[in-house]
Every structure is written in structure tokens, then in C-alpha cells.
Design a protein around this motif. Structure first.
Motif, mmCIF file in Angstrom:
data_model
loop_
_atom_site.group_PDB
_atom_site.id
_atom_site.type_symbol
_atom_site.label_atom_id
_atom_site.label_comp_id
_atom_site.label_asym_id
_atom_site.label_seq_id
_atom_site.Cartn_x
_atom_site.Cartn_y
_atom_site.Cartn_z
ATOM 1 N N ALA A 107 31.363 -20.000 40.691
ATOM 2 C CA ALA A 107 31.312 -21.171 39.817
ATOM 3 C C ALA A 107 32.218 -20.971 38.603
ATOM 4 O O ALA A 107 32.418 -19.845 38.130
ATOM 5 C CB ALA A 107 29.879 -21.418 39.356
ATOM 6 N N ILE A 108 32.759 -22.070 38.117
ATOM 7 C CA ILE A 108 33.544 -22.015 36.888
ATOM 8 C C ILE A 108 32.615 -22.229 35.697
ATOM 9 O O ILE A 108 31.461 -22.647 35.846
ATOM 10 C CB ILE A 108 34.681 -23.055 36.880
ATOM 11 N N LEU A 109 33.127 -21.942 34.507
ATOM 12 C CA LEU A 109 32.366 -22.096 33.276
ATOM 13 C C LEU A 109 33.055 -23.078 32.343
ATOM 14 O O LEU A 109 34.282 -23.076 32.224
ATOM 15 C CB LEU A 109 32.232 -20.746 32.554
ATOM 16 N N PHE A 110 32.260 -23.919 31.689
ATOM 17 C CA PHE A 110 32.765 -24.714 30.564
ATOM 18 C C PHE A 110 31.590 -25.074 29.653
ATOM 19 O O PHE A 110 30.418 -24.942 30.050
ATOM 20 C CB PHE A 110 33.539 -25.956 31.015
ATOM 21 N N ASP A 147 31.834 -25.701 42.118
ATOM 22 C CA ASP A 147 30.583 -25.303 41.467
ATOM 23 C C ASP A 147 30.853 -24.931 40.016
ATOM 24 O O ASP A 147 31.901 -24.348 39.693
ATOM 25 C CB ASP A 147 29.961 -24.105 42.183
ATOM 26 N N TYR A 148 29.891 -25.242 39.143
ATOM 27 C CA TYR A 148 30.100 -24.915 37.725
ATOM 28 C C TYR A 148 28.782 -24.582 37.044
ATOM 29 O O TYR A 148 27.707 -24.983 37.490
ATOM 30 C CB TYR A 148 30.789 -26.070 36.992
ATOM 31 N N HIS A 149 28.901 -23.821 35.959
ATOM 32 C CA HIS A 149 27.795 -23.554 35.048
ATOM 33 C C HIS A 149 28.253 -23.945 33.647
ATOM 34 O O HIS A 149 29.414 -23.690 33.273
ATOM 35 C CB HIS A 149 27.397 -22.077 35.054
ATOM 36 N N THR A 150 27.358 -24.553 32.885
ATOM 37 C CA THR A 150 27.699 -24.888 31.511
ATOM 38 C C THR A 150 27.188 -23.809 30.570
ATOM 39 O O THR A 150 26.142 -23.200 30.811
ATOM 40 C CB THR A 150 27.124 -26.244 31.097
ATOM 41 N N VAL A 151 27.941 -23.588 29.513
ATOM 42 C CA VAL A 151 27.615 -22.581 28.512
ATOM 43 C C VAL A 151 27.260 -23.309 27.223
ATOM 44 O O VAL A 151 28.102 -24.025 26.666
ATOM 45 C CB VAL A 151 28.805 -21.628 28.273
ATOM 46 N N PRO A 152 26.033 -23.179 26.729
ATOM 47 C CA PRO A 152 25.636 -23.931 25.536
ATOM 48 C C PRO A 152 26.494 -23.590 24.321
ATOM 49 O O PRO A 152 26.821 -22.420 24.074
ATOM 50 C CB PRO A 152 24.180 -23.500 25.307
ATOM 51 N N LEU A 153 26.866 -24.623 23.586
ATOM 52 C CA LEU A 153 27.503 -24.398 22.296
ATOM 53 C C LEU A 153 26.504 -23.775 21.333
ATOM 54 O O LEU A 153 25.287 -23.883 21.513
ATOM 55 C CB LEU A 153 28.006 -25.724 21.711
ATOM 56 N N ALA A 168 30.825 -12.957 35.636
ATOM 57 C CA ALA A 168 31.625 -13.252 36.818
ATOM 58 C C ALA A 168 31.811 -14.760 36.916
ATOM 59 O O ALA A 168 30.864 -15.526 36.742
ATOM 60 C CB ALA A 168 30.940 -12.721 38.071
ATOM 61 N N ASN A 169 33.029 -15.189 37.172
ATOM 62 C CA ASN A 169 33.281 -16.622 37.211
ATOM 63 C C ASN A 169 34.532 -16.911 38.014
ATOM 64 O O ASN A 169 35.391 -16.056 38.206
ATOM 65 C CB ASN A 169 33.414 -17.185 35.791
ATOM 66 N N ASP A 201 40.800 -11.492 35.669
ATOM 67 C CA ASP A 201 40.804 -11.899 37.073
ATOM 68 C C ASP A 201 40.434 -13.365 37.265
ATOM 69 O O ASP A 201 40.224 -13.805 38.398
ATOM 70 C CB ASP A 201 39.836 -11.018 37.870
ATOM 71 N N SER A 202 40.354 -14.114 36.167
ATOM 72 C CA SER A 202 40.013 -15.536 36.232
ATOM 73 C C SER A 202 41.069 -16.354 35.493
ATOM 74 O O SER A 202 41.632 -15.895 34.490
ATOM 75 C CB SER A 202 38.647 -15.798 35.585
ATOM 76 N N VAL A 203 41.300 -17.557 35.970
ATOM 77 C CA VAL A 203 42.198 -18.472 35.262
ATOM 78 C C VAL A 203 41.464 -19.036 34.050
ATOM 79 O O VAL A 203 40.318 -19.491 34.161
ATOM 80 C CB VAL A 203 42.660 -19.619 36.176
ATOM 81 N N ILE A 204 42.127 -19.004 32.905
ATOM 82 C CA ILE A 204 41.580 -19.594 31.680
ATOM 83 C C ILE A 204 42.428 -20.821 31.352
ATOM 84 O O ILE A 204 43.632 -20.711 31.120
ATOM 85 C CB ILE A 204 41.618 -18.605 30.492
#
Length: 356
Positions: A106-109, A127-133, A148-149, A179-182
Motif C-alpha cells: 500500500a502507498i501512504l499519504f 491500496d493505500y493507508h492514510t497517515v494522520p496529520l 514498508a510502503n 526503495d520507494s517512490v516519493i
């Protein structure tokens, strides 16, 4: 719903763009358009491209938009191989999700961010997971380390909050995820932030996206671009050429080049927006609003004693429209585009009347 729909269509929750009312004498502060016109050189370039009889419009544009890629590369001291262009940054982002963010992990935003991101995930099966501000609605780089993402994407400054990360904080996220695209979505960076494009030469996992809709006043031409390692750009080109080989028309290409090359006009307009933003922020704070620190061409504000929806409706009755998001944590905020001094004075005057 129709029996002819593909299976994916019924499950989509489409993005809802800002309202574009067809009303006269409207003060439109809801979609973050630049209040100032594009460079006069844009009009001249388009007229020159049209010629006397617009005969060139019978011909396809350059599918690679080489003139535009060269202009972007010159401005940022890179090569055209580091540049991808598309029909607005939204199309560029769409290709990014397909080409670089569709993995098993999953990606993160952020949980509060540009609302097109989950739409693209739904469209492409990402697939994604959100990261709380954080409590102050800022992005904490530490939240994106040791996780891991399949990739990370965030706007800087963030939307709709307007808060920005410093360049060293952006680099911290990039370095922590080799190892991940930002993907750093810098639609509003020119209004006070520091672009991460300067980091592209050092990190092969960094992609930075810009639009000409905001600081270059070209929302009507639909031009966006991405800057990154040539291997990332090649992935975007492969997707683009499997979708639409001619995303930018002839007029958009020459108009965009002219806008990028007119640095004087760009500086005048962005400085004017920044100055008005500072005055607007101070005035709203004087009226009791909480205004988040913004380096965008909009502000995000709430009043502790007045409901946001009621405020927005009261402004609409006075022919002023702003943006409200019915989302957790931010449903009492209004996003207000920075207009001209006259428009912002009308807004604050109306709010003063509404609040009393």
C-alpha cells in the motif's frame, strides 16, 4: 447505474471539483485560481501560433512537447529527459498512480490532503493507508519513516490546509525511503515554499509535480509537469503513450513556454498574492478566526463561535463563494482563495457584518 457499466465504475467515488457558477458579479474564492491574468507574452505566443488563419490547428501538436520540456529543464537546470508534461497536473498525477504507485504494498499519504488521491487509488486499484496529520495539521516526517510502503505522495504545501514542510523535512522523507517512490505535489509551492526540484539530481526515487494553473495563471490552458530521474520519467511516458499521445494542444504548449520564460511577470503576480494573503490572514485573525499558517494562494480558517456551513451560506447570499469540505477534523474550516485586494476587502467586510 446501468447494466452496461464496467464493474469498476459502480465502485468509484469520483472527485468533486470546485464549483464554477455561471453568475454575474460574483467574487469567486473557492477554486484557488490566480486573481491576476497570465503574462501578456502568453497571448502573443498563442496568436503567433495561430497565425492569420489558424491553419496550424489542422495539424497535430508535437506529441513530446519538446519546446515545453526544454523550457522547464532550462529553468531548473536539468535536462529534458528529467521532465514529463501533461494536461494539467491532475493528468500527470493519474499517470503517476498507474506508472509508479501501483504495487503490492500500500502507498501512504496524509489523512487530510488532496482528495483526488483516494479517487485515483479507486480507479487504478491501488491500496493505500492514510497517515494522520499532527494536531496542528502539519505533516510529521517521522510518521513516514521505518514503514514498508509501495510509495508516498503528499502535497507541499498540503491541500487544503496550506501548511508546508521545509526542504530539509522533505529530504528526510526521501532519504528514509530509498526503495520507494516519493511524490511531492507542489501545486502551490511558488507562493512561499521551497521546491524539492533541487533534490532531484541526488535522489532517483523523487518525483516533483508542478502545475501552471496557479502561479502562472493558466488554469484555462491545463498544463502540468513532473520532474524526476529519467527512469521515472520513462515510466510516465510509457503510460502516457498507452493512453493519449497528444495530451497538450499546440496553443497550450506555446502559451506555457511563454509563461515559464516571463520571470518578471511571474514574480510580480506571486508577490502580490503573498502580500494580499498576509493582509487577509491578519484581518481574519482580528475578527476571531483561527487561520492555519499558509504558504499557498489560499488560507484555511475557522471561527470558534460560528458554524462553517452557515458562514459559507451567508457569504453566498452576498455573492461571495468559498470552499467547504464535509470531512472529519476539518468540517468547521473554510478554504478561502486569495483574490485581489478589492475582493478580499469585500470578503472581510461581509464577514464583519455576518459576525456581528
Amino acid at each position: 447505474m446501468s447494466k452496461f457499466w464496467s464493474a469498476v465504475v459502480g465502485g468509484l467515488t469520483p472527485y468533486i471539483p470546485g464549483e464554477q457558477p455561471k453568475l454575474a458579479n460574483l467574487i469567486k474564492l473557492n477554486t484557488n485560481e490566480n486573481p491576476y491574468p497570465p503574462s501578456p507574452k502568453v497571448y502573443a505566443a498563442i496568436q503567433a501560433e495561430l497565425g492569420d488563419d489558424a491553419a496550424r490547428l489542422r495539424l497535430y501538436p508535437d506529441p513530446n512537447a519538446d519546446l515545453l520540456k526544454a523550457a522547464v529543464a532550462r529553468r531548473h537546470a536539468l535536462t529534458p529527459q528529467h521532465v514529463f508534461v501533461g494536461n494539467g497536473s491532475d493528468e500527470v498525477l493519474a499517470h503517476v498512480f498507474m506508472a509508479l504507485l501501483k504495487h503490492e504494498q500500500a502507498i501512504l499519504f496524509p489523512d487530510i490532503t488532496y482528495s483526488f488521491y483516494p479517487v485515483y487509488c479507486g480507479l487504478y486499484g491501488v491500496d493505500y493507508h492514510t497517515v494522520p496529520l499532527a494536531e496542528d495539521f502539519s505533516i510529521d516526517p517521522a510518521d513516514y519513516q521505518n514503514r514498508a510502503n509501495g510509495g508516498i505522495i503528499f502535497p507541499n504545501p498540503n491541500a487544503p490546509t496550506g501548511r508546508a514542510l521545509a526542504l530539509d523535512a522533505v529530504e528526510q522523507i526521501v532519504k528514509a525511503n530509498p526503495d520507494s517512490v516519493i511524490v511531492v505535489d507542489e501545486a502551490y509551492i511558488d507562493f512561499g515554499g521551497e521546491t524539492a526540484i533541487s533534490l532531484v539530481g541526488r535522489y532517483d526515487n523523487l518525483l516533483v509535480i508542478h502545475t501552471l494553473s496557479k502561479s502562472r495563471s493558466l488554469a484555462g490552458l491545463r498544463v502540468g509537469f513532473a520532474v524526476g530521474h529519467p527512469a521515472l520519467i520513462e515510466a510516465l511516458e510509457r503510460v502516457k503513450n498507452s493512453f493519449n499521445s497528444y495530451p497538450l494542444d499546440r496553443l497550450a504548449i506555446v502559451g506555457a513556454v511563454a509563461a515559464i520564460e516571463d520571470e518578471t511577470h511571474f514574480e510580480q503576480c506571486r508577490r502580490a498574492v503573498i502580500a494580499t494573503r498576509d493582509v487577509l490572514t491578519a484581518e481574519l485573525q482580528a475578527q476571531g478566526f483561527e487561520v492555519l499558517p499558509s504558504v499557498a494562494n489560499f488560507i484555511f480558517a475557522r471561527h470558534p463561535r460560528h458554524d462553517a456551513v452557515k458562514l459559507a451560506n451567508a457569504l453566498r447570499e452576498r455573492s461571495i463563494i468559498v470552499r467547504h469540505f464535509k470531512l472529519p477534523r476539518i468540517d468547521q474550516f473554510l478554504r478561502i482563495t486569495v483574490g485581489t485586494d478589492t475582493e478580499c476587502e469585500a470578503l472581510t467586510s461581509s464577514l464583519r457584518s455576518i459576525l456581528t
